[in-house]
Design an enzyme around this catalytic site. Sequence first.
Site, PDB file in Angstrom:
ATOM      1  N   ASP A 146     -22.492 -14.337  -1.833  1.00  0.00           N
ATOM      2  CA  ASP A 146     -23.792 -13.739  -1.538  1.00  0.00           C
ATOM      3  C   ASP A 146     -23.681 -12.213  -1.416  1.00  0.00           C
ATOM      4  OD1 ASP A 146     -26.384 -13.244  -0.501  1.00  0.00           O
ATOM      5  OD2 ASP A 146     -26.402 -15.196   0.494  1.00  0.00           O
ATOM      6  N   THR A 148     -31.681 -14.045  -2.159  1.00  0.00           N
ATOM      7  CA  THR A 148     -30.716 -15.145  -2.093  1.00  0.00           C
ATOM      8  C   THR A 148     -31.233 -16.433  -2.718  1.00  0.00           C
ATOM      9  OG1 THR A 148     -29.691 -14.231  -0.111  1.00  0.00           O
ATOM     10  CG2 THR A 148     -29.355 -16.570  -0.518  1.00  0.00           C
ATOM     11  N   LYS A 175     -25.515 -20.755   4.604  1.00  0.00           N
ATOM     12  CA  LYS A 175     -26.970 -20.788   4.568  1.00  0.00           C
ATOM     13  C   LYS A 175     -27.465 -22.058   3.898  1.00  0.00           C
ATOM     14  CE  LYS A 175     -27.369 -15.742   3.872  1.00  0.00           C
ATOM     15  NZ  LYS A 175     -27.938 -14.707   2.979  1.00  0.00           N
ATOM     16  N   ASP A 176     -28.607 -22.560   4.374  1.00  0.00           N
ATOM     17  CA  ASP A 176     -29.167 -23.753   3.736  1.00  0.00           C
ATOM     18  C   ASP A 176     -29.525 -23.498   2.280  1.00  0.00           C
ATOM     19  OD1 ASP A 176     -31.510 -22.226   4.012  1.00  0.00           O
ATOM     20  OD2 ASP A 176     -32.363 -23.481   5.580  1.00  0.00           O
ATOM     21  N   ARG A 177     -30.090 -22.320   1.973  1.00  0.00           N
ATOM     22  CA  ARG A 177     -30.519 -22.050   0.602  1.00  0.00           C
ATOM     23  C   ARG A 177     -29.353 -21.886  -0.359  1.00  0.00           C
ATOM     24  NH1 ARG A 177     -32.461 -17.970   3.968  1.00  0.00           N
ATOM     25  NH2 ARG A 177     -31.666 -15.844   3.688  1.00  0.00           N
ATOM     26  N   ASP A 194     -23.043 -10.981   2.429  1.00  0.00           N
ATOM     27  CA  ASP A 194     -24.448 -10.633   2.599  1.00  0.00           C
ATOM     28  C   ASP A 194     -24.754 -10.255   4.039  1.00  0.00           C
ATOM     29  OD1 ASP A 194     -27.239 -10.697   1.346  1.00  0.00           O
ATOM     30  OD2 ASP A 194     -27.517 -12.008   3.075  1.00  0.00           O
ATOM     31  N   ASP A 229     -25.446 -14.254  -6.179  1.00  0.00           N
ATOM     32  CA  ASP A 229     -26.887 -14.481  -6.256  1.00  0.00           C
ATOM     33  C   ASP A 229     -27.653 -13.185  -6.478  1.00  0.00           C
ATOM     34  OD1 ASP A 229     -26.111 -13.542  -3.778  1.00  0.00           O
ATOM     35  OD2 ASP A 229     -27.508 -14.772  -2.646  1.00  0.00           O
ATOM     36  N   HIS A 230     -27.050 -12.067  -6.137  1.00  0.00           N
ATOM     37  CA  HIS A 230     -27.638 -10.736  -6.310  1.00  0.00           C
ATOM     38  C   HIS A 230     -26.593  -9.715  -5.898  1.00  0.00           C
ATOM     39  CE1 HIS A 230     -28.022 -10.526  -1.927  1.00  0.00           C
ATOM     40  NE2 HIS A 230     -28.635 -11.683  -1.956  1.00  0.00           N
ATOM     41  N   HIS A 290     -31.223  -5.370  -0.420  1.00  0.00           N
ATOM     42  CA  HIS A 290     -31.274  -5.627  -1.865  1.00  0.00           C
ATOM     43  C   HIS A 290     -32.698  -6.077  -2.174  1.00  0.00           C
ATOM     44  CE1 HIS A 290     -31.040  -9.898  -0.731  1.00  0.00           C
ATOM     45  NE2 HIS A 290     -30.113  -9.516   0.111  1.00  0.00           N
TER      46      HIS A 290
END
Length: 573
Positions: free
Chosen positions: A58, A98, A181-183, A311, A356-357, A501
């Site tokens: 992340d 994310t 993280k859940d996502r 992140d 993811d970014h 971000h």
Amino acid sequence: MSLIQSVSRRAALAVLAAASVAGVAQAQVQQPVQASAQPAARHAPLAPPKLIVTIVVDQFSANLFDQYRGRYTAGLRRMADQGLVSINGYQTHGLTETCPGHSTVLTGMHPVETGIPANDWIDAKSGKEVYCLASTQNHLAHGRDDTDNGPVGTEQLRATTLGDWLKAVSPESKVFGVSGKDRGAINLAGHQGQAFWFTDGFGLTTYVEPGQTAERKLAPVAGFNHAFNAWLAANPVTWDYQNAECRALAGDWTIRGQTFHSQLPPAKLEFDNTPLLDEQTLKAAEYLLDTQKLGQGAATDMLGVSLSATDRVGHAYGTQGPEMCEQMHRLDVALGAFLDRLAQVPGGALVVLTADHGGSDFVERLHAHGYPHARRLDTDAIQAVNTALKARFDLAVDPLQAGGSGLMVADAEHKSLPDPLRTQVAEAAVEMLRQLPDVAFAETRDRLLAEPIPDSRQPEMMTIRERMRLSTVAERSPDIQFALAQNVNGGGRVGGTLGGHGTPFEFDRRVPIIFWWPGAHGEERFLPIRTVDIAPTLAHVIGVAAPQVEGRCIDLNGFAVADCPATPMTPAR
């Protein structure tokens, strides 16, 4: 949520139907063979591996990877030296957050098609915030639906994933995702896999669907949770210097009138904001690897690992201080131990690592390091637009309201104004916003939706408008899609968020994409590829036919993919 918070937050939206998995061919699994040791231009093909491992770091920008590449000594060094490295990997869309970023990796689709345009959005009818993976029917396994992001699941994800394609033809295959993280976990596990993430005071949790029990859903990680909680009780959270080069980066910075001490240990010392989070996430991945015997059965298995600490560190402390320096070194070491374990998988493992970014440092340090344009947002100018709109349209309240990474034209309860007033206010607001030096892009959702979805095969050549189009979806996008100028940030609170971000610029879109397997030969590729290319590539490696997706198959020069088909591209629409 205030308007100013909304301006500094992420951007939004994507919606199109999920791809069908009908007609997917049965995966063909073979015994692995040893890679050729000869340094030929093309190496002897390897058999399809029994385990696919997807690692998403992340906020791991290509810039950050390049900055520390020569200093890595363990896992990231091994992947950089031995793997197939694409130094110009891209998240194609403009609202780089994310949830949408993770949604592209194993679906082969842009956020506009995955239905995940941002981390959250505002429901225009109710005025309520909707989390990107919110579920109306599930509950959390640890018994506290008022924690984390509330009840979650895959209801909002409108595309299928590689794990779903695999399970459709190979039901005995095991598919797991684990993250801080859940996502991160859910997007990698897909609709048919099992996702686990850390929650305070419990360990790894998951979501429970109707008809399921928490005990059954948590069974795969029950042993890990017991050991983790015992470890945490016996080892108070600590974080100090291990590298002299990192200590040299310490310093004090003034941020909105407050002093930020960039040093270790940081003032805000929590498990989630330290390298411990990634180290324990990788321990959890090893636990699943061992207890579920991944890669040891007749079927191909998948393991997704989303590492969240980079992140968390980037947001809380920035990317150019001692905190991120130590995070990079410890992540490298932890990944080295994990790759050692993967090298022992009997059926062979193929690893892909990406992000993811990207991200950027906090603007005060950027300004001091030679970027005079880096600054905090002029909030008075944004408020002046609201005041002018309020007077022009004779409204009772400011019409521009927080809209989940964009701006809603709404009342004080965030409920959308009726048309044609909503459209009139939105179009007038866009014209005013475009005049501000802090604003790089502003356009109404409706105008963007009227345009075709752009071809992203040359992601570095896309205009900002095209990038923002890939993040725009009916119903979930705010009325105004909005991006600040480069290195202009809102927010900035010591003890809160300093860096971020979410922009359409290269430092947020460019990410490393590395394929590695035991015995791989190093190869560097400079031409751009996209995160949406990962899923069709992996599908071809394991012999599973992908549905029509936006990504294309990439020849890995190591697995039998010399005939890698170019997955039919969806034409500009």
